[in-house]
Design a protein around this motif. Structure first.
Motif, short mmCIF file in Angstrom:
data_model
loop_
_atom_site.label_atom_id
_atom_site.label_comp_id
_atom_site.label_asym_id
_atom_site.label_seq_id
_atom_site.Cartn_x
_atom_site.Cartn_y
_atom_site.Cartn_z
N UNK A 122 0.74 -1.22 0.00
CA UNK A 122 0.06 0.04 -0.10
C UNK A 122 0.77 1.25 0.04
N UNK A 123 1.96 1.27 0.64
CA UNK A 123 2.71 2.45 0.92
C UNK A 123 3.60 2.52 -0.44
N UNK A 124 3.79 1.64 -1.17
CA UNK A 124 4.45 1.77 -2.55
C UNK A 124 3.49 2.29 -3.67
N UNK A 125 2.11 1.78 -3.61
CA UNK A 125 1.33 2.26 -4.60
C UNK A 125 0.93 3.54 -4.15
N UNK A 126 0.76 3.99 -2.88
CA UNK A 126 0.43 5.46 -2.64
C UNK A 126 1.40 6.33 -3.15
N UNK A 127 2.77 5.94 -2.94
CA UNK A 127 3.97 6.69 -3.46
C UNK A 127 3.96 6.93 -4.87
N UNK A 128 3.52 5.88 -5.43
CA UNK A 128 3.53 5.69 -7.05
C UNK A 128 2.28 6.70 -7.52
N UNK A 129 1.06 6.74 -6.87
CA UNK A 129 0.19 7.88 -7.15
C UNK A 129 0.52 9.26 -7.06
N UNK A 130 1.41 9.55 -5.93
CA UNK A 130 1.97 10.85 -5.68
C UNK A 130 3.09 11.23 -6.15
N UNK A 131 3.77 10.55 -7.06
CA UNK A 131 5.08 10.76 -7.50
C UNK A 131 4.95 12.08 -8.13
N UNK A 132 6.00 12.59 -8.17
CA UNK A 132 6.29 13.99 -9.12
C UNK A 132 6.11 14.08 -10.47
N UNK A 133 6.34 12.73 -11.19
CA UNK A 133 6.05 12.46 -12.46
C UNK A 133 5.46 11.25 -12.75
N UNK A 134 4.19 11.10 -12.77
CA UNK A 134 3.37 9.73 -12.55
C UNK A 134 2.88 9.17 -14.03
N UNK A 135 3.91 9.58 -14.97
CA UNK A 135 3.62 8.95 -16.21
C UNK A 135 4.04 7.45 -16.47
N UNK A 136 3.42 6.96 -17.24
CA UNK A 136 3.66 5.23 -17.48
C UNK A 136 3.04 4.35 -16.69
N UNK A 137 2.15 5.06 -15.75
CA UNK A 137 1.31 4.05 -14.75
C UNK A 137 -0.34 4.29 -14.96
N UNK A 138 -0.94 3.16 -14.61
CA UNK A 138 -2.32 3.23 -14.82
C UNK A 138 -2.98 3.58 -13.33
N UNK A 139 -3.27 4.95 -13.26
CA UNK A 139 -3.66 5.58 -12.00
C UNK A 139 -4.85 4.95 -11.58
N UNK A 140 -5.99 4.34 -12.32
CA UNK A 140 -7.16 3.67 -11.99
C UNK A 140 -6.89 2.30 -11.52
N UNK A 141 -5.76 1.60 -12.02
CA UNK A 141 -5.51 0.39 -11.69
C UNK A 141 -5.09 0.48 -10.39
N UNK A 142 -3.88 1.45 -10.13
CA UNK A 142 -3.54 1.50 -8.82
C UNK A 142 -4.40 1.80 -7.68
N UNK A 143 -5.30 2.69 -8.04
CA UNK A 143 -6.35 2.71 -6.82
C UNK A 143 -6.98 1.59 -6.79
N UNK A 144 -7.44 0.90 -7.52
CA UNK A 144 -8.03 -0.39 -7.37
C UNK A 144 -7.29 -1.29 -6.61
N UNK A 145 -6.04 -1.45 -6.84
CA UNK A 145 -5.01 -2.26 -6.04
C UNK A 145 -5.12 -1.94 -4.41
N UNK A 146 -4.89 -0.43 -4.42
CA UNK A 146 -5.03 0.08 -2.84
C UNK A 146 -6.38 -0.18 -2.33
N UNK A 147 -7.24 -0.21 -3.10
CA UNK A 147 -8.94 -0.52 -2.42
C UNK A 147 -8.93 -2.01 -2.18
#
Length: 228
Positions: free
Chosen positions: A181-206
């Motif tokens: 969870x800590x790493x997924x949260x960090x990915x969402x809040x990264x300064x440059x969040x390019x190259x990731x699927x934010x919606x999928x990350x949110x689902x993972x966290x949920x």
């Protein structure tokens, strides 16, 4: 005898003597200079020609990949690596071989080309791409701790989101839910969040029972330690 006391004939003889004495050196200098010039031009043309050929080979490789022709893709990639080992195209060919190995389920075979690019490429971005892909392969192999160790060094902002996400997958693979969870949260809040699927990350966290909440942005990424 000083030059002003020489007769015209004597001065002419002196000049002839100097020409005879130094002519070989002068001619040699001219020849060396010409050889260096034409040698440089030849090397430049040779280098450009090899670059064009390497680019053409790699273009053929990408066409084979689009056609999903794994056999032809492997053949061309091997040729590029052999014939243009010092070019960036060789690194791309190594990454291509690793990609084919992953797609064919041969994860163990993908490690060697990824490791080579990660350690030896002259392109810093390609080294980071290879490191990221190697960590994914290690996680899929059940080697989560090795994957986390592979991504332990700080990374520039352009890669931070992707690195956090893959580390999160590694923590999840070893059933460290707080760490994931800590790493997924960090990915969402990264300064440059390019190259990731934010919606999928949110689902993972949920799915892990947490609420997606981006952390403070940062210019570089350092590994998050798993919570006890």
């Amino acid at each position: 005898m000083a030059e002003e006391y020489l007769t015209d004939d004597e001065q002419l003889e002196a000049v002839k003597h100097l020409i005879v004495e130094y002519a070989p050196w002068l001619i040699g200098g001219v020849l060396v200079g010409a050889a260096a010039f034409f040698g440089y031009r030849y090397f430049q043309n040779y280098t450009n020609e090899r670059a064009y050929k390497a680019a053409a080979e790699f273009s053929t490789l990408t066409a084979a990949l689009r056609q999903n022709d794994h056999a032809k893709s492997r053949q061309i990639a091997d040729e590029v690596i052999k014939d243009y080992a010092s070019s960036p195209y060789a690194d791309q060919a190594q990454l291509t071989l690793a990609r084919l190995d992953v797609e064919e389920g041969r994860l163990d075979k993908a490690i060697a080309p990824l490791t080579q690019v990660m350690n030896d490429s002259k392109d810093s971005e390609l080294r980071r791409v290879a490191r990221l892909r190697l960590a994914r392969v290690l996680t899929d192999q059940g080697k989560a701790d090795e994957a986390i160790k592979t991504l332990a060094e700080p990374m520039p902002a352009a890669f931070s989101a992707r690195y956090h996400e893959v580390r999160g997958d590694a923590y999840f693979a070893k059933k460290d839910i707080p760490g994931a969870v800590s790493e997924y949260q960090a990915a969402l809040g990264a300064a440059d969040a390019t190259g990731i699927n934010a919606a999928l990350l949110e689902l993972k966290i949920q799915d892990l029972g947490a609420i997606p909440a981006p952390v403070a942005k940062a210019n570089s990424v350092t590994p998050n330690k798993a919570k006890p």
